[in-house]
Write a protein that holds these residues in place. Structure first.
Motif, mmCIF file in Angstrom:
data_model
loop_
_atom_site.group_PDB
_atom_site.id
_atom_site.type_symbol
_atom_site.label_atom_id
_atom_site.label_comp_id
_atom_site.label_asym_id
_atom_site.label_seq_id
_atom_site.Cartn_x
_atom_site.Cartn_y
_atom_site.Cartn_z
ATOM 1 N N ASP A 121 0.844 -1.202 0.000
ATOM 2 C CA ASP A 121 0.000 0.000 0.000
ATOM 3 C C ASP A 121 0.869 1.237 0.000
ATOM 4 O O ASP A 121 0.617 2.207 -0.705
ATOM 5 C CB ASP A 121 -0.833 0.039 1.294
ATOM 6 C CG ASP A 121 -2.130 -0.715 1.125
ATOM 7 O OD1 ASP A 121 -2.204 -1.535 0.200
ATOM 8 O OD2 ASP A 121 -3.055 -0.471 1.924
ATOM 9 N N ILE B 194 2.285 1.893 -3.324
ATOM 10 C CA ILE B 194 1.269 2.396 -4.253
ATOM 11 C C ILE B 194 0.949 3.855 -3.937
ATOM 12 O O ILE B 194 0.775 4.678 -4.843
ATOM 13 C CB ILE B 194 0.005 1.497 -4.196
ATOM 14 C CG1 ILE B 194 0.328 0.140 -4.835
ATOM 15 C CG2 ILE B 194 -1.166 2.159 -4.905
ATOM 16 C CD1 ILE B 194 -0.783 -0.887 -4.730
ATOM 17 N N MET B 195 0.932 4.206 -2.648
ATOM 18 C CA MET B 195 0.688 5.607 -2.277
ATOM 19 C C MET B 195 1.790 6.517 -2.835
ATOM 20 O O MET B 195 1.521 7.594 -3.364
ATOM 21 C CB MET B 195 0.616 5.751 -0.750
ATOM 22 C CG MET B 195 -0.687 5.242 -0.160
ATOM 23 S SD MET B 195 -0.548 4.845 1.595
ATOM 24 C CE MET B 195 -0.620 6.463 2.316
ATOM 25 N N CYS C 148 -7.894 10.755 -3.216
ATOM 26 C CA CYS C 148 -8.018 9.362 -2.782
ATOM 27 C C CYS C 148 -7.864 9.234 -1.271
ATOM 28 O O CYS C 148 -7.839 8.126 -0.738
ATOM 29 C CB CYS C 148 -6.964 8.492 -3.460
ATOM 30 S SG CYS C 148 -7.356 8.141 -5.166
ATOM 31 N N GLY C 149 -7.676 10.365 -0.577
ATOM 32 C CA GLY C 149 -7.525 10.320 0.873
ATOM 33 C C GLY C 149 -6.091 10.130 1.329
ATOM 34 O O GLY C 149 -5.843 9.811 2.487
ATOM 35 N N VAL D 282 -6.749 0.432 -5.284
ATOM 36 C CA VAL D 282 -6.100 0.248 -3.981
ATOM 37 C C VAL D 282 -5.661 1.589 -3.406
ATOM 38 O O VAL D 282 -5.808 1.852 -2.209
ATOM 39 C CB VAL D 282 -4.891 -0.714 -4.112
ATOM 40 C CG1 VAL D 282 -4.037 -0.688 -2.850
ATOM 41 C CG2 VAL D 282 -5.376 -2.128 -4.392
ATOM 42 N N ALA E 126 -6.947 4.317 -3.437
ATOM 43 C CA ALA E 126 -8.031 5.104 -2.836
ATOM 44 C C ALA E 126 -8.610 4.419 -1.595
ATOM 45 O O ALA E 126 -9.632 4.847 -1.069
ATOM 46 C CB ALA E 126 -9.133 5.345 -3.864
ATOM 47 N N SER E 127 -7.965 3.363 -1.152
ATOM 48 C CA SER E 127 -8.484 2.670 0.035
ATOM 49 C C SER E 127 -7.339 2.330 0.973
ATOM 50 O O SER E 127 -7.169 1.193 1.379
ATOM 51 C CB SER E 127 -9.237 1.403 -0.381
ATOM 52 O OG SER E 127 -8.391 0.568 -1.157
ATOM 53 N N THR E 128 -6.554 3.338 1.309
ATOM 54 C CA THR E 128 -5.400 3.096 2.182
ATOM 55 C C THR E 128 -5.653 3.629 3.591
ATOM 56 O O THR E 128 -4.737 3.710 4.390
ATOM 57 C CB THR E 128 -4.132 3.783 1.614
ATOM 58 O OG1 THR E 128 -4.387 5.174 1.474
ATOM 59 C CG2 THR E 128 -3.735 3.197 0.278
ATOM 60 N N LYS F 299 -9.939 0.974 3.939
ATOM 61 C CA LYS F 299 -8.923 -0.069 3.869
ATOM 62 C C LYS F 299 -9.482 -1.392 4.392
ATOM 63 O O LYS F 299 -9.296 -2.439 3.778
ATOM 64 C CB LYS F 299 -7.696 0.347 4.683
ATOM 65 C CG LYS F 299 -6.586 -0.659 4.613
ATOM 66 C CD LYS F 299 -5.294 -0.108 5.187
ATOM 67 C CE LYS F 299 -4.223 -1.176 5.071
ATOM 68 N NZ LYS F 299 -2.884 -0.629 5.074
ATOM 69 N N THR G 213 -13.198 4.939 -1.699
ATOM 70 C CA THR G 213 -13.026 5.682 -0.448
ATOM 71 C C THR G 213 -14.261 5.538 0.436
ATOM 72 O O THR G 213 -14.314 6.102 1.520
ATOM 73 C CB THR G 213 -12.769 7.186 -0.717
ATOM 74 O OG1 THR G 213 -13.940 7.756 -1.320
ATOM 75 C CG2 THR G 213 -11.584 7.396 -1.662
#
Lengths: 292, 236
Positions: A166, A169-170, A184-185, B100, B102-104, B109, B153
């Motif tokens: 993760d 990817i971030m 995307c937060g 993925v 956008a879901s960290t 998540k 999200t």
């Protein structure tokens, strides 16, 4: 006259050097790719890591291979402090100001090192420096082989982290679209801090290992910054694979030119390569669609 | 009590304001369109809601809480997702990696696999393309990735900035069918469109923005029916 044996020796040493350059360049390109900041002080952090490795050996008798495990966390911490203390405050500034900040830091660190450690050349004289590994007709000094291998392993590990986690990817998301990542937060601050932490932290592995094959002095970093720049620009700024390919090419070209002509010509080779690369493929050796 | 409440927003770039005191309400589960010509300030308003630009005056409230100064990634985590104009995908990442990314955080998540399966059910084509780099997809597929990514999200409000632009009518119909399905599940929608007919047919209520000011608002059906309104504001 260059015999096959001399040529083979040049290839082997060149690739080993190239692998070491690659790790230095990958740290630089990671920071640029994620933050769009060119860190002119990158080499000075390598210099600090080399001194740390040297003193770990000179004062406590710690083998460079073990010193990695002390120096790397130290360099990672320095990366975090660099972000929170300096870079974070320069993020909103125009690019030219950011360059002035990192360039100034580079000069500051060089001169602080000169004041603290004087200008003497220091080296960790390891017993195993006299041992070599035979690769075909060529020989590779053991410490250099270890440094090259460690670099390649770490690059592979970094690549896997960037691909599979993760966290990776971030980082890639931020590198490709800042606004997209934010929506995307993903918090930019945390990603930037980690990018510098890792980008500088990788030098904690190169530094101690290099200190047994290359003299440490306050200006040793500047040389690496320049070469890393050549590699990173030729490979395409922010491009990981390009940096690896560029580093191996620069290492090879330098070493072969040294065997063929002279050391002074070899020193000019990276920059000649840069000019050729810029003329031939200004977007970088491995073409990459520009994300912005 | 509206879920999203925007009051007297002024915002812009550089020295000039683009928006001059804009207000807007969106009830929970509501469908609202923001229409207006190019340069009216629609995207600027979207950015003051998702936080990509800071409002110079006025307030943005979400779920009873003022978020005018909240950082944009925190607004996403509070449940406001944006499908931005130009999509802002990560072109070198695969479709799956885009999802993925956008879901960290937090609940997104924890429920990643579940949400991903939902997204793939909404857009079966994305399941086929999961391992393909987003930059290599067609425009319609990229728009699906952008919507899917926003859904990852786990938002309560989905803001869509020009989702139909540059797409073939068939793809647009497919995307709007998905939006209708999302709305039926209780998702709030804020639709920003130049395609006025299409957007007014897809929402309950609409605001017309002109040169940074709201000039008209009302139930979408009324605006569509009123010939004078259409002539004056909707360019028809």
């Amino acid at each position: 006259m260059v015999t096959f044996d001399i040529f083979a020796q040049a290839v082997v040493s060149g690739l080993a050097n190239g692998a070491i350059y690659a790790l230095v360049a990958v740290g630089l390109t990671l920071v640029f790719g994620v933050m769009r900041i060119i860190n002119f002080a990158h080499g000075e952090f390598l210099m600090i890591a080399m001194y740390a490795g040297y003193f770990a050996w000179a004062l406590a008798g710690i083998d460079p291979v073990l010193a990695i495990f002390i120096v790397t966390p130290l360099l990672m911490l320095i990366g975090v402090l660099l972000y929170d203390g300096i870079i974070r405050r320069a993020l909103a500034a125009p690019e030219i100001n950011q360059m002035a900040v990192t360039l100034g830091l580079s000069l500051l660190l060089q001169n602080l090192a000169l004041m603290t450690f004087k200008g003497d050349n220091l080296l960790i004289p390891l017993a195993r420096a006299t041992e070599s590994i035979a690769i075909g007709p060529a020989l590779l000094q053991l410490p250099q082989a270890i440094a090259a291998l460690a670099s390649l392993l770490l690059i592979a590990a970094l690549w896997l982290v960037l691909r599979l986690t993760d966290f990776g990817i971030m980082m890639r998301a931020v590198a490709q679209s800042r606004d997209g990542a934010v929506l995307c937060g993903i918090g930019l601050g945390a990603v930037y801090r980690w990018a510098l932490c890792i980008g500088i932290g990788t030098l904690g592995i190169t530094g101690p290992l290099l200190a047994s094959t290359l003299y440490v002095n306050p200006h040793v970093g500047a040389l690496f910054t320049l070469k890393a720049f050549v590699i990173v620009i030729a490979g395409g700024l922010g491009n990981f694979g390009g940096a690896l390919l560029g580093a191996l090419l620069v290492g090879l070209a330098e070493s072969i030119a040294g065997a063929w002509f002279s050391a002074s010509i070899a020193a000019a080779v990276p920059f000649a390569l840069l000019i050729v690369a810029m003329l031939w493929r200004p977007e970088g050796l491995i073409a990459r669609r520009v994300a912005r | 009590m509206p879920d999203l409440n925007i009051a007297a927003i002024a915002a812009g770039y550089g020295a000039a304001d683009v928006l001059h005191g804009v207000g807007l309400d969106l009830p929970a589960g509501g469908r609202v369109a923001l229409v207006g010509s190019n340069g009216a300030g629609k995207t600027t308003l979207v950015k003051t809601i998702n936080g990509l630009i800071a409002a110079r005056a006025g307030a943005v409230r979400w779920d009873g809480q003022e978020i005018t100064r909240t950082r944009p990634h925190d607004r996403t985590r509070l449940g406001i997702a944006t499908v931005a104009e130009g999509r802002l995908l990560f072109p070198d990442c695969t479709v799956e990696e885009n999802l993925v990314a956008a879901s960290t955080h937090g609940a997104a998540k924890a429920r990643r696999e579940e949400t991903k399966a939902e997204v793939f059910d909404l857009f079966p084509r994305l399941r086929e393309r999961a391992r393909q780099r987003a930059g290599t997809l067609s425009g319609g597929e990229q728009q699906m990735v952008a919507i899917g990514r926003a859904l990852m999200t786990r938002p309560r409000l989905l803001i869509l900035d020009e989702p139909s632009i540059g797409l073939a009518p068939k793809v647009v119909a497919e995307i709007f069918a998905v939006l209708a399905a999302l709305s039926a599940r209780g998702m709030s929608l804020l639709l920003v469109e130049q395609n006025i007919q299409l957007s007014l047919r897809s929402v309950d209520y609409a605001y017309v923005l002109q040169q940074g000011r709201l000039v008209l608002e009302g139930p979408a059906a009324d605006l569509l029916a009123d010939r004078q309104v259409r002539a004056a504001y909707l360019g028809q």
